[in-house]
Design a protein around this motif. Sequence first.
Motif, PDB file in Angstrom:
ATOM      1  N   LYS A  43      41.192  19.722  86.934  1.00  0.00           N
ATOM      2  CA  LYS A  43      41.024  18.504  87.725  1.00  0.00           C
ATOM      3  C   LYS A  43      41.105  17.250  86.867  1.00  0.00           C
ATOM      4  N   THR A  44      40.508  17.288  85.671  1.00  0.00           N
ATOM      5  CA  THR A  44      40.416  16.080  84.843  1.00  0.00           C
ATOM      6  C   THR A  44      41.306  16.094  83.611  1.00  0.00           C
ATOM      7  N   HIS A  45      41.876  17.252  83.282  1.00  0.00           N
ATOM      8  CA  HIS A  45      42.687  17.428  82.069  1.00  0.00           C
ATOM      9  C   HIS A  45      41.901  17.118  80.801  1.00  0.00           C
ATOM     10  N   ARG A  46      40.595  17.339  80.855  1.00  0.00           N
ATOM     11  CA  ARG A  46      39.714  17.226  79.692  1.00  0.00           C
ATOM     12  C   ARG A  46      38.845  18.467  79.652  1.00  0.00           C
ATOM     13  N   LEU A  47      38.606  18.959  78.456  1.00  0.00           N
ATOM     14  CA  LEU A  47      37.783  20.146  78.300  1.00  0.00           C
ATOM     15  C   LEU A  47      36.320  19.740  78.166  1.00  0.00           C
ATOM     16  N   PRO A  48      35.475  20.121  79.131  1.00  0.00           N
ATOM     17  CA  PRO A  48      34.064  19.725  79.060  1.00  0.00           C
ATOM     18  C   PRO A  48      33.302  20.567  78.036  1.00  0.00           C
ATOM     19  N   VAL A  49      32.840  19.923  76.982  1.00  0.00           N
ATOM     20  CA  VAL A  49      32.110  20.610  75.921  1.00  0.00           C
ATOM     21  C   VAL A  49      30.760  21.099  76.430  1.00  0.00           C
ATOM     22  N   GLN A  50      30.215  20.424  77.401  1.00  0.00           N
ATOM     23  CA  GLN A  50      28.918  20.791  77.957  1.00  0.00           C
ATOM     24  C   GLN A  50      28.942  22.227  78.494  1.00  0.00           C
ATOM     25  N   PHE A  51      30.025  22.623  79.141  1.00  0.00           N
ATOM     26  CA  PHE A  51      30.117  23.979  79.669  1.00  0.00           C
ATOM     27  C   PHE A  51      30.246  25.007  78.560  1.00  0.00           C
ATOM     28  N   LEU A  52      30.910  24.643  77.468  1.00  0.00           N
ATOM     29  CA  LEU A  52      30.982  25.547  76.321  1.00  0.00           C
ATOM     30  C   LEU A  52      29.589  25.793  75.746  1.00  0.00           C
ATOM     31  N   ILE A  53      28.763  24.769  75.735  1.00  0.00           N
ATOM     32  CA  ILE A  53      27.392  24.917  75.252  1.00  0.00           C
ATOM     33  C   ILE A  53      26.599  25.809  76.208  1.00  0.00           C
ATOM     34  N   PHE A  54      26.784  25.631  77.519  1.00  0.00           N
ATOM     35  CA  PHE A  54      26.114  26.492  78.494  1.00  0.00           C
ATOM     36  C   PHE A  54      26.527  27.947  78.319  1.00  0.00           C
ATOM     37  N   ILE A  55      27.809  28.179  78.094  1.00  0.00           N
ATOM     38  CA  ILE A  55      28.310  29.537  77.901  1.00  0.00           C
ATOM     39  C   ILE A  55      27.711  30.141  76.635  1.00  0.00           C
ATOM     40  N   ALA A  56      27.647  29.360  75.573  1.00  0.00           N
ATOM     41  CA  ALA A  56      27.075  29.854  74.318  1.00  0.00           C
ATOM     42  C   ALA A  56      25.593  30.184  74.476  1.00  0.00           C
ATOM     43  N   ILE A  57      24.849  29.345  75.165  1.00  0.00           N
ATOM     44  CA  ILE A  57      23.422  29.601  75.379  1.00  0.00           C
ATOM     45  C   ILE A  57      23.225  30.868  76.211  1.00  0.00           C
ATOM     46  N   THR A  58      24.023  31.031  77.249  1.00  0.00           N
ATOM     47  CA  THR A  58      23.908  32.223  78.086  1.00  0.00           C
ATOM     48  C   THR A  58      24.301  33.475  77.311  1.00  0.00           C
ATOM     49  N   ALA A  59      25.343  33.382  76.502  1.00  0.00           N
ATOM     50  CA  ALA A  59      25.770  34.536  75.705  1.00  0.00           C
ATOM     51  C   ALA A  59      24.709  34.908  74.672  1.00  0.00           C
ATOM     52  N   LEU A  60      24.104  33.913  74.027  1.00  0.00           N
ATOM     53  CA  LEU A  60      23.028  34.198  73.071  1.00  0.00           C
ATOM     54  C   LEU A  60      21.813  34.799  73.773  1.00  0.00           C
ATOM     55  N   SER A  61      21.484  34.299  74.939  1.00  0.00           N
ATOM     56  CA  SER A  61      20.366  34.850  75.702  1.00  0.00           C
ATOM     57  C   SER A  61      20.629  36.301  76.061  1.00  0.00           C
ATOM     58  N   ARG A  62      21.846  36.562  76.508  1.00  0.00           N
ATOM     59  CA  ARG A  62      22.215  37.929  76.875  1.00  0.00           C
ATOM     60  C   ARG A  62      22.136  38.847  75.659  1.00  0.00           C
ATOM     61  N   HIS A  63      22.615  38.364  74.525  1.00  0.00           N
ATOM     62  CA  HIS A  63      22.567  39.164  73.303  1.00  0.00           C
ATOM     63  C   HIS A  63      21.117  39.449  72.896  1.00  0.00           C
ATOM     64  N   LEU A  64      20.269  38.438  72.942  1.00  0.00           N
ATOM     65  CA  LEU A  64      18.883  38.629  72.545  1.00  0.00           C
ATOM     66  C   LEU A  64      18.138  39.569  73.490  1.00  0.00           C
ATOM     67  N   VAL A  65      18.389  39.446  74.772  1.00  0.00           N
ATOM     68  CA  VAL A  65      17.662  40.259  75.747  1.00  0.00           C
ATOM     69  C   VAL A  65      18.188  41.691  75.776  1.00  0.00           C
ATOM     70  N   VAL A  66      19.485  41.865  75.774  1.00  0.00           N
ATOM     71  CA  VAL A  66      20.076  43.182  75.992  1.00  0.00           C
ATOM     72  C   VAL A  66      20.289  43.930  74.684  1.00  0.00           C
ATOM     73  N   ASP A  67      21.039  43.352  73.773  1.00  0.00           N
ATOM     74  CA  ASP A  67      21.441  44.072  72.570  1.00  0.00           C
ATOM     75  C   ASP A  67      20.295  44.251  71.584  1.00  0.00           C
ATOM     76  N   VAL A  68      19.481  43.243  71.395  1.00  0.00           N
ATOM     77  CA  VAL A  68      18.364  43.367  70.468  1.00  0.00           C
ATOM     78  C   VAL A  68      17.338  44.352  71.000  1.00  0.00           C
ATOM     79  N   GLN A  69      17.148  44.389  72.305  1.00  0.00           N
ATOM     80  CA  GLN A  69      16.231  45.359  72.904  1.00  0.00           C
ATOM     81  C   GLN A  69      16.732  46.776  72.662  1.00  0.00           C
ATOM     82  N   ALA A  70      18.033  46.989  72.780  1.00  0.00           N
ATOM     83  CA  ALA A  70      18.598  48.316  72.539  1.00  0.00           C
ATOM     84  C   ALA A  70      18.431  48.728  71.085  1.00  0.00           C
ATOM     85  N   VAL A  71      18.582  47.803  70.167  1.00  0.00           N
ATOM     86  CA  VAL A  71      18.414  48.108  68.751  1.00  0.00           C
ATOM     87  C   VAL A  71      16.946  48.401  68.450  1.00  0.00           C
ATOM     88  N   SER A  72      16.047  47.636  69.010  1.00  0.00           N
ATOM     89  CA  SER A  72      14.624  47.829  68.723  1.00  0.00           C
ATOM     90  C   SER A  72      14.096  49.133  69.312  1.00  0.00           C
TER      91      SER A  72
END
Length: 79
Positions: A43-72
């Motif tokens: 729509k805007t022909h600009r890449l919103p960095v804010q959404f990249l940060i949201f994706i990174a936070i969600t991916a880190l949360s998923r990693h901490l909750v799921v993968d670290v729990q499996a390792v522990s």
Amino acid sequence: MVVVWTAGKEFVAIIQKGSADLKDILLLFIYLELLAMIGIYFKTHRLPVQFLIFIAITALSRHLVVDVQAVSDYFHLIS
């Protein structure tokens, strides 16, 4: 198209399983944020960095909750 395809595939897998785990819900949030970011880009022909940060936070949360729990579950410091 790839994001829509994989999100749909994941959704069908959740439906077939009959329940959604936390890892499934967080993965669907990642797909949703990717789709929102792609939609805003077209729509805007600009890449919103804010959404990249949201994706990174969600991916880190998923990693901490799921993968670290499996390792522990398998690795204990005190036996």
